[in-house]
Design a protein around this motif. Structure first.
Motif, PDB file in Angstrom:
ATOM      1  N   PHE A 316       0.828  -1.198   0.000  1.00 42.18           N
ATOM      2  CA  PHE A 316       0.000   0.000   0.000  1.00 42.18           C
ATOM      3  C   PHE A 316       0.868   1.256   0.000  1.00 42.18           C
ATOM      4  CE2 PHE A 316      -2.591   3.193   2.398  1.00 42.18           C
ATOM      5  CZ  PHE A 316      -3.563   3.388   1.427  1.00 42.18           C
ATOM      6  N   LEU A 317       1.914   1.258   0.828  1.00 38.68           N
ATOM      7  CA  LEU A 317       2.793   2.423   0.906  1.00 38.68           C
ATOM      8  C   LEU A 317       3.493   2.677  -0.427  1.00 38.68           C
ATOM      9  CD1 LEU A 317       4.445   1.927   4.423  1.00 38.68           C
ATOM     10  CD2 LEU A 317       2.505   3.387   3.817  1.00 38.68           C
ATOM     11  N   THR A 318       3.953   1.628  -1.081  1.00 36.18           N
ATOM     12  CA  THR A 318       4.643   1.813  -2.358  1.00 36.18           C
ATOM     13  C   THR A 318       3.663   2.237  -3.450  1.00 36.18           C
ATOM     14  OG1 THR A 318       4.501  -0.583  -2.751  1.00 36.18           O
ATOM     15  CG2 THR A 318       6.562   0.278  -1.845  1.00 36.18           C
ATOM     16  N   ASP A 319       2.410   1.786  -3.346  1.00 36.11           N
ATOM     17  CA  ASP A 319       1.389   2.267  -4.285  1.00 36.11           C
ATOM     18  C   ASP A 319       1.168   3.769  -4.111  1.00 36.11           C
ATOM     19  OD1 ASP A 319      -0.957   1.970  -6.162  1.00 36.11           O
ATOM     20  OD2 ASP A 319      -2.028   2.616  -4.352  1.00 36.11           O
ATOM     21  N   LEU A 320       1.100   4.221  -2.848  1.00 36.99           N
ATOM     22  CA  LEU A 320       0.956   5.648  -2.578  1.00 36.99           C
ATOM     23  C   LEU A 320       2.157   6.428  -3.107  1.00 36.99           C
ATOM     24  CD1 LEU A 320      -0.441   5.615   1.074  1.00 36.99           C
ATOM     25  CD2 LEU A 320      -1.671   6.316  -0.984  1.00 36.99           C
ATOM     26  N   LYS A 321       3.341   5.868  -2.930  1.00 35.78           N
ATOM     27  CA  LYS A 321       4.539   6.537  -3.438  1.00 35.78           C
ATOM     28  C   LYS A 321       4.446   6.732  -4.953  1.00 35.78           C
ATOM     29  CE  LYS A 321       9.520   6.047  -4.152  1.00 35.78           C
ATOM     30  NZ  LYS A 321      10.675   5.137  -4.150  1.00 35.78           N
ATOM     31  N   GLU A 322       4.054   5.707  -5.665  1.00 37.25           N
ATOM     32  CA  GLU A 322       3.952   5.813  -7.116  1.00 37.25           C
ATOM     33  C   GLU A 322       2.878   6.810  -7.525  1.00 37.25           C
ATOM     34  OE1 GLU A 322       6.074   4.689  -9.352  1.00 37.25           O
ATOM     35  OE2 GLU A 322       7.164   4.102  -7.544  1.00 37.25           O
ATOM     36  N   ARG A 323       1.774   6.860  -6.768  1.00 37.07           N
ATOM     37  CA  ARG A 323       0.757   7.874  -7.052  1.00 37.07           C
ATOM     38  C   ARG A 323       1.351   9.275  -6.875  1.00 37.07           C
ATOM     39  NH1 ARG A 323      -5.195   5.966  -4.975  1.00 37.07           N
ATOM     40  NH2 ARG A 323      -4.874   3.707  -4.960  1.00 37.07           N
ATOM     41  N   GLY A 324       2.180   9.425  -5.842  1.00 33.87           N
ATOM     42  CA  GLY A 324       2.809  10.707  -5.591  1.00 33.87           C
ATOM     43  C   GLY A 324       3.769  11.100  -6.704  1.00 33.87           C
ATOM     44  N   ARG A 325       4.584  10.156  -7.156  1.00 32.98           N
ATOM     45  CA  ARG A 325       5.519  10.447  -8.241  1.00 32.98           C
ATOM     46  C   ARG A 325       4.756  10.843  -9.514  1.00 32.98           C
ATOM     47  NH1 ARG A 325      10.817   9.384  -8.344  1.00 32.98           N
ATOM     48  NH2 ARG A 325      10.644   9.070 -10.605  1.00 32.98           N
ATOM     49  N   THR A 326       3.657  10.166  -9.788  1.00 29.36           N
ATOM     50  CA  THR A 326       2.855  10.487 -10.965  1.00 29.36           C
ATOM     51  C   THR A 326       2.263  11.886 -10.855  1.00 29.36           C
ATOM     52  OG1 THR A 326       2.307   8.146 -11.320  1.00 29.36           O
ATOM     53  CG2 THR A 326       0.865   9.777 -12.346  1.00 29.36           C
ATOM     54  N   ALA A 327       1.759  12.216  -9.665  1.00 29.09           N
ATOM     55  CA  ALA A 327       1.176  13.543  -9.446  1.00 29.09           C
ATOM     56  C   ALA A 327       2.239  14.629  -9.577  1.00 29.09           C
ATOM     57  CB  ALA A 327       0.514  13.607  -8.072  1.00 29.09           C
ATOM     58  N   ALA A 328       3.436  14.366  -9.053  1.00 26.38           N
ATOM     59  CA  ALA A 328       4.522  15.338  -9.152  1.00 26.38           C
ATOM     60  C   ALA A 328       4.949  15.542 -10.597  1.00 26.38           C
ATOM     61  CB  ALA A 328       5.712  14.887  -8.308  1.00 26.38           C
ATOM     62  N   GLU A 329       5.008  14.468 -11.350  1.00 26.33           N
ATOM     63  CA  GLU A 329       5.391  14.566 -12.760  1.00 26.33           C
ATOM     64  C   GLU A 329       4.382  15.428 -13.522  1.00 26.33           C
ATOM     65  OE1 GLU A 329       7.584  14.324 -16.029  1.00 26.33           O
ATOM     66  OE2 GLU A 329       8.181  13.361 -14.142  1.00 26.33           O
ATOM     67  N   ALA A 330       3.094  15.218 -13.248  1.00 23.15           N
ATOM     68  CA  ALA A 330       2.056  16.011 -13.912  1.00 23.15           C
ATOM     69  C   ALA A 330       2.183  17.488 -13.539  1.00 23.15           C
ATOM     70  CB  ALA A 330       0.671  15.482 -13.528  1.00 23.15           C
ATOM     71  N   TRP A 331       2.492  17.755 -12.264  1.00 21.06           N
ATOM     72  CA  TRP A 331       2.647  19.149 -11.841  1.00 21.06           C
ATOM     73  C   TRP A 331       3.858  19.793 -12.520  1.00 21.06           C
ATOM     74  CZ3 TRP A 331       6.596  21.710  -9.195  1.00 21.06           C
ATOM     75  CH2 TRP A 331       6.290  23.032  -8.819  1.00 21.06           C
ATOM     76  N   LEU A 332       4.942  19.074 -12.617  1.00 20.86           N
ATOM     77  CA  LEU A 332       6.140  19.614 -13.268  1.00 20.86           C
ATOM     78  C   LEU A 332       5.860  19.969 -14.726  1.00 20.86           C
ATOM     79  CD1 LEU A 332       8.808  17.183 -11.782  1.00 20.86           C
ATOM     80  CD2 LEU A 332       8.714  19.658 -11.397  1.00 20.86           C
ATOM     81  N   VAL A 333       5.098  19.136 -15.400  1.00 20.93           N
ATOM     82  CA  VAL A 333       4.775  19.382 -16.803  1.00 20.93           C
ATOM     83  C   VAL A 333       3.827  20.573 -16.943  1.00 20.93           C
ATOM     84  CG1 VAL A 333       3.623  18.435 -18.848  1.00 20.93           C
ATOM     85  CG2 VAL A 333       5.201  17.005 -17.530  1.00 20.93           C
ATOM     86  N   ASP A 334       2.783  20.595 -16.095  1.00 18.71           N
ATOM     87  CA  ASP A 334       1.729  21.599 -16.239  1.00 18.71           C
ATOM     88  C   ASP A 334       2.083  22.944 -15.597  1.00 18.71           C
ATOM     89  OD1 ASP A 334       0.243  19.654 -17.529  1.00 18.71           O
ATOM     90  OD2 ASP A 334      -0.906  19.114 -15.734  1.00 18.71           O
ATOM     91  N   CYS A 335       2.812  22.915 -14.484  1.00 23.22           N
ATOM     92  CA  CYS A 335       2.986  24.134 -13.696  1.00 23.22           C
ATOM     93  C   CYS A 335       4.431  24.484 -13.368  1.00 23.22           C
ATOM     94  CB  CYS A 335       2.211  24.003 -12.375  1.00 23.22           C
ATOM     95  SG  CYS A 335       0.475  23.579 -12.573  1.00 23.22           S
ATOM     96  N   GLY A 336       5.365  23.611 -13.701  1.00 17.89           N
ATOM     97  CA  GLY A 336       6.754  23.854 -13.335  1.00 17.89           C
ATOM     98  C   GLY A 336       7.288  25.186 -13.841  1.00 17.89           C
ATOM     99  N   ASN A 337       6.842  25.618 -15.025  1.00 19.72           N
ATOM    100  CA  ASN A 337       7.320  26.880 -15.598  1.00 19.72           C
ATOM    101  C   ASN A 337       6.749  28.099 -14.879  1.00 19.72           C
ATOM    102  OD1 ASN A 337       8.903  25.613 -17.537  1.00 19.72           O
ATOM    103  ND2 ASN A 337       7.269  25.583 -19.058  1.00 19.72           N
ATOM    104  N   CYS A 338       5.752  27.904 -14.034  1.00 14.65           N
ATOM    105  CA  CYS A 338       5.143  29.033 -13.311  1.00 14.65           C
ATOM    106  C   CYS A 338       5.991  29.461 -12.113  1.00 14.65           C
ATOM    107  CB  CYS A 338       3.747  28.666 -12.816  1.00 14.65           C
ATOM    108  SG  CYS A 338       2.554  28.372 -14.137  1.00 14.65           S
ATOM    109  N   VAL A 339       6.847  28.568 -11.637  1.00 15.70           N
ATOM    110  CA  VAL A 339       7.646  28.865 -10.448  1.00 15.70           C
ATOM    111  C   VAL A 339       8.536  30.070 -10.712  1.00 15.70           C
ATOM    112  CG1 VAL A 339       9.409  28.004  -8.865  1.00 15.70           C
ATOM    113  CG2 VAL A 339       7.598  26.475  -9.675  1.00 15.70           C
TER     114      VAL A 339
END
Length: 352
Positions: A316-339
């Motif tokens: 379960f913990l490793t599944d959550l980790k992978e969900r987190g990595r996926t969410a972070a990747e999406a944020w980097l693509v969509d919003c990383g340039n806004c920083v």
């Protein structure tokens, strides 16, 4: 004389992180941090956090002391392995013997009168009754992974750890120069499942009640203007809760999001006044323009109940980790340039 071309600042962009608490769902933050640490165009310089977020914060700081970004990723991995080893499903304080006995069982069991009676009985006991020796395996997990003397003396990050003062009902912020394992335990102390943590004679409960996480400490310190808020409690649920357990779960989510929502409204109001010229942006002074970004739990964790915050099974913990990595990747693509440029969250609308 010709004007020299504008030179963009070199080096990584600074980020402050705001980490919510949420029990085992903190492994979702682990995945996000793991991905962000791979991204050398950003530099984490400050973390404000509560509960499980506070644990991630000190483990990241310890890893940075050990070996920079690589050390931080390794230390976070090691900490969550410790969480799994320290006590199965009870590390974050699951008081229900029925949850353990029927974990993964059919949902119809939870709707039977016997289950409801057992839930009521479990909730009628305080941690001073069912845990008189005040055993807390999380303390051992932290002590195994974090050398707090090093955190106090060498932390490369500014840390702001929230706890709730029981007697005064005030949010208290602990800084890196004073941190011990007890301060982190205070920040993660759910009063239904753990005895209050006393520090210098003052009892403390979970910081998430009043600051989950606190944003205001970042306004008055020399920290990056960009805040990346990482939430663990969904703001939006499509279905209306109907059973007693579902109602309590949703009520807890709303309660633990309330302080964050309030602070975001305040930031939005100040920014509106700054935009209208009614306030002066004084950088590190009283009023400051903050750029807000967010990775929320609304979609990635929408299928998980509040009860799953007690589940520390490794799969379960490793599944959550992978969900987190996926969410972070999406944020980097969509919003990383806004920083460093603008907020990627519309504070007039709010989360998600």
């Amino acid at each position: 004389m010709p004007i020299p071309p504008f030179k963009k600042k070199s080096g990584p962009k600074g980020l402050s992180l705001a980490l919510q608490g949420g029990g085992a769902h903190g492994a979702f933050e682990w995945g996000i941090l793991d991905r962000l640490l791979e991204e050398e165009s950003f530099e984490i310089r400050a973390i404000t956090a509560a509960s499980a977020g506070a644990m991630n914060a000190v483990c990241l700081a310890q890893g940075m002391i050990d070996d920079g970004r690589a050390g931080a990723r390794k230390r976070l991995d090691s900490f969550w392995r410790q969480v799994n080893r320290q006590g199965g499903r009870n590390v974050f304080g699951d008081t229900s013997i029925w949850t353990n006995a029927f974990a993964g069982g059919a949902d119809w069991i939870k709707n039977t009168p016997g289950w409801r009676m057992a839930e009521t009985f479990a909730l009628s006991l305080s941690p001073y009754e069912f845990n008189p020796f005040n055993l807390n395996p999380l303390h051992d997990a932290l002590e195994a992974e974090v050398t707090f003397e090093q955190i106090r003396e060498k932390s490369p990050l500014k840390l702001f750890i929230a706890a709730t003062a029981v007697r005064t009902s005030k949010a208290v912020i602990f800084r890196e120069a004073e941190l011990t394992a007890r301060h982190i335990m205070a920040s993660a102390c759910l009063p239904q499942v753990f005895q209050a943590v006393e520090i210098d004679g003052e009892p403390y409960w979970d910081g998430g009640f009043l600051a989950n996480p606190p944003l205001w400490p970042l306004f008055y310190e020399d920290t990056p203007d960009d805040i990346l808020v990482i939430t663990l409690n969904p703001f939006v649920r499509d279905e209306t809760p109907k059973s007693p357990g579902e109602i309590m779960d949703r009520l807890n989510e709303i309660t633990f999001n309330a302080s964050l929502a309030s602070e975001l409204r305040a930031i939005g109001f100040v920014q509106k006044l700054l935009d209208e010229g009614l306030l002066k942006d004084t950088a590190r002074g009283r009023y400051r323009r903050m750029l807000v970004h967010a990775i929320t739990a609304d979609q990635p964790l929408a299928d998980l109940s509040l009860a799953s915050k007690f589940n520390t099974e490794w799969s379960f913990l490793t599944d959550l980790k992978e969900r987190g990595r996926t969410a972070a990747e999406a944020w980097l693509v969509d919003c990383g340039n806004c920083v460093g440029v603008r907020s990627s969250v519309d504070l007039k609308v709010g989360f998600p």
